[in-house]
Design a protein around this motif. Sequence first.
Motif, PDB file in Angstrom:
ATOM      1  N   UNK A   5       7.459 -26.800  -5.082  1.00 38.13           N
ATOM      2  CA  UNK A   5       6.699 -28.032  -4.866  1.00 38.13           C
ATOM      3  C   UNK A   5       5.877 -27.955  -3.584  1.00 38.13           C
ATOM      4  N   UNK A   6       6.420 -27.351  -2.548  1.00 42.96           N
ATOM      5  CA  UNK A   6       5.763 -27.325  -1.248  1.00 42.96           C
ATOM      6  C   UNK A   6       4.768 -26.178  -1.096  1.00 42.96           C
ATOM      7  N   UNK A   7       4.787 -25.202  -1.985  1.00 44.95           N
ATOM      8  CA  UNK A   7       3.945 -24.022  -1.836  1.00 44.95           C
ATOM      9  C   UNK A   7       2.476 -24.347  -2.102  1.00 44.95           C
ATOM     10  N   UNK A   8       1.606 -24.124  -1.102  1.00 49.78           N
ATOM     11  CA  UNK A   8       0.191 -24.435  -1.283  1.00 49.78           C
ATOM     12  C   UNK A   8      -0.577 -23.353  -2.049  1.00 49.78           C
ATOM     13  N   UNK A   9       0.056 -22.248  -2.405  1.00 48.34           N
ATOM     14  CA  UNK A   9      -0.656 -21.127  -3.031  1.00 48.34           C
ATOM     15  C   UNK A   9      -0.705 -21.209  -4.544  1.00 48.34           C
ATOM     16  N   UNK A  10      -0.223 -22.272  -5.140  1.00 51.94           N
ATOM     17  CA  UNK A  10      -0.311 -22.433  -6.573  1.00 51.94           C
ATOM     18  C   UNK A  10       0.852 -21.863  -7.354  1.00 51.94           C
ATOM     19  N   UNK A  11       1.945 -21.555  -6.699  1.00 42.45           N
ATOM     20  CA  UNK A  11       3.105 -21.015  -7.398  1.00 42.45           C
ATOM     21  C   UNK A  11       3.675 -21.998  -8.411  1.00 42.45           C
ATOM     22  N   UNK A  12       3.683 -23.259  -8.048  1.00 44.16           N
ATOM     23  CA  UNK A  12       4.181 -24.295  -8.956  1.00 44.16           C
ATOM     24  C   UNK A  12       3.327 -24.364 -10.213  1.00 44.16           C
ATOM     25  N   UNK A  16       4.442 -23.490 -14.059  1.00 44.21           N
ATOM     26  CA  UNK A  16       4.294 -24.471 -15.137  1.00 44.21           C
ATOM     27  C   UNK A  16       3.489 -23.892 -16.296  1.00 44.21           C
ATOM     28  N   UNK A  17       2.398 -23.193 -15.998  1.00 45.44           N
ATOM     29  CA  UNK A  17       1.590 -22.587 -17.052  1.00 45.44           C
ATOM     30  C   UNK A  17       2.355 -21.494 -17.789  1.00 45.44           C
ATOM     31  N   UNK A  18       3.131 -20.692 -17.076  1.00 44.35           N
ATOM     32  CA  UNK A  18       3.956 -19.677 -17.724  1.00 44.35           C
ATOM     33  C   UNK A  18       5.007 -20.328 -18.616  1.00 44.35           C
ATOM     34  N   UNK A  19       5.591 -21.421 -18.152  1.00 45.97           N
ATOM     35  CA  UNK A  19       6.564 -22.147 -18.958  1.00 45.97           C
ATOM     36  C   UNK A  19       5.932 -22.627 -20.258  1.00 45.97           C
TER      37      UNK A  19
END
Length: 54
Positions: A5-12, A16-19
């Motif tokens: 949630x806190x990662x600004x690099x788009x990991x979230x 989500x897209x991989x899910x």
Amino acid sequence: MDTLIADPCGRRDRAFLLFLARTGAWVSEAAGVNANDLQLEWPHPQVLLRGKGR
């Protein structure tokens, strides 16, 4: 989870897209998933998806 949630690099967003791609879920179905819907035991992890009911 806080890291995603806190990662600004788009990991979230990537997670989500991989899910979505790997489960075939619609965005509305995936948005309704909570921690109780996940079973992460190896070798058969599962997620419970709830659709509109049609």
